[in-house]
Write an enzyme that holds these catalytic residues in place. Sequence first.
Site: not given
Length: 149
Positions: A65, A133, A67, A98, A8
């Site tokens: 973005c 895993h 954050t 993993h 964004d």
Amino acid sequence: MKIAIACDHGGLDLKRAAVDYLHTHGYEVVDFGTNEACSCDYPDFALPAAEAIANGTCDRGVVICGTGIGVSIAANKVKGIRCAHCHDTYSAKYTRLHNDANMLAFGQRVIGEGLMLEILETFLTTGFEGGRHQKRIDKITAIENKYFK
């Protein structure tokens, strides 16, 4: 390897740096936007990038973005996506080893360009360890199959 990338307005500068890095290192890039600095909504860009991973058009993806939280939440709403929000190389390495993460989320207001590029390189050059895993990934897939109709 074909990489989907999206952001964004809050992640545009890091996206541009990531695209330059990817091209320089021989990756094919599919850019889902935005390419504008004006305010926009991150789900509009994270969704098509995640869909490109889920449908096999692209191999891995990067969403950015302010954050990294919003784009990671949006991407993880797509069945088959395991988008990891990473701000260090250790997490990027182990989310591949993993968790077989297929997308990476960054926050431009949280991380600088140099560190972002190191994390991106780690993410793209680390393979999935498999073994014990894989059963955990299979359990995640079972959860998706239960709730994603």
